[in-house]
Design an enzyme around this catalytic site. Structure first.
Site, short mmCIF file in Angstrom:
data_model
loop_
_atom_site.label_atom_id
_atom_site.label_comp_id
_atom_site.label_asym_id
_atom_site.label_seq_id
_atom_site.Cartn_x
_atom_site.Cartn_y
_atom_site.Cartn_z
N LYS A 174 -6.82 -3.00 7.71
CA LYS A 174 -6.76 -1.58 7.36
C LYS A 174 -6.45 -1.39 5.87
CE LYS A 174 -6.73 2.86 7.57
NZ LYS A 174 -5.89 3.70 8.43
N LYS A 242 0.05 6.50 0.17
CA LYS A 242 0.86 5.59 0.99
C LYS A 242 0.09 4.32 1.32
CE LYS A 242 0.85 5.93 5.33
NZ LYS A 242 0.25 5.32 6.54
#
Length: 295
Positions: A174, A242
């Protein structure tokens, strides 16, 4: 026929709510919890059940899915007092579908093993649209047998479902996904600014790019909205900020150099500092325009 499962779903935000609703539509019994009461009410309206706490949601569930903003929330919900590991029965399968640091996924897996709880890290790509359409890409780390057990549930949520390796591997993939996505947004932004600055129609130019070697999903889905400066999320700059931090930390952990990732991370940070954190990540275009004196 997919067997009906009792699923606890923790985290009913912009992604979690449609994902939980898709599980309900697939015939599963879904009990949800979120710190925002309205989110739980939306799940109930979709046919799910409400829980008053993490422990309440997890009680009796064979599968627990968490979809939370970042690693501190995962640590609190999974490892904390009254959390998943305290409340779930041995044999429960925990699929953390949040995007967090690989090291936290490894920590959760180790702690869960001591309780006899099976764990998968299963972050997703596809954004809100993919969540609503059950068209997410799901990258899964953990034991192969646990992946096979969870695969029928994942099939109600996504179309690309791949076991990518052991615990933590899903989060690494990811991170790689997010650095590629951020990089493409940055380059598409530069292409738009270059064409506009040269007096070329960017819509026509991007249509050509989308039909050649430069073709990609971002051009397919976002070129018209970027040219029109429509930046409704989607996937917010705040969240991509983030995720780029996760990619940088993962690179440090792996002792590898990712210079382009560092540059894109700074562009994303600049977008956030400019006050664009709530906009879609395609709003990187606003940073590129500002750097060229066109913002």
């Amino acid at each position: 026929m997919t067997p009906v499962r009792d699923v606890a779903f923790i985290g009913l935000g912009i992604m979690g709510t449609p994902m939980a609703a898709n599980l309900v539509r697939a015939g599963h019994t879904v009990t949800g919890y979120d710190v925002v009461p309205g989110a739980v009410e939306r799940l109930v309206a979709a046919g799910g059940h409400a829980a008053t706490s993490v422990a309440d949601a997890v009680e009796g569930a064979g599968v627990v899915i968490t979809m939370l903003p970042n690693h501190p929330q995962v640590e609190e919900v999974v490892l904390g007092a009254g959390g998943v590991l305290e409340s779930a029965k041995p044999g429960t399968l925990l699929a953390d579908m949040s995007t967090i640091r690989p090291e936290t996924s490894l920590q959760v897996a180790a702690a869960a093993a001591e309780k006899g709880i099976r764990v998968l890290d299963a972050p997703v790509s596809g954004g809100e649209a993919g969540a609503k359409q059950a068209a997410l890409s799901i990258m899964v780390g953990g034991e192969a047998a646990d992946f096979e057990a969870a695969k029928p549930l994942f099939a109600a949520l996504g179309t690309t479902i791949v076991h990518v390796g052991p615990h933590g591997a899903g989060q690494v993939v990811k991170a790689a996904n997010q650095l590629v996505v951020g990089g493409i947004y940055a380059l598409v932004s530069e292409a738009i600014v270059l064409m506009e600055g040269s007096g070329v129609d960017p819509k026509t130019g991007l249509d050509v790019l989308a039909g050649g070697l430069a073709a990609n999903r971002i051009l397919d889905l976002k070129r018209e909205s970027m040219v029109a400066r429509r930046f409704e999320p989607g996937f917010r700059i705040d969240l991509h900020h983030k995720d780029m931090s996760i990619a940088i930390a993962a690179a440090r952990q792996a002792d590898v150099s990712l210079p382009m990732t560092g540059l894109v991370a700074q562009l994303v940070a600049a977008a956030r500092a400019m006050g664009h954190g709530s906009l879609d990540h395609s709003a990187l275009l606003k940073v590129t325009e500002q750097l060229s004196g066109r913002g």
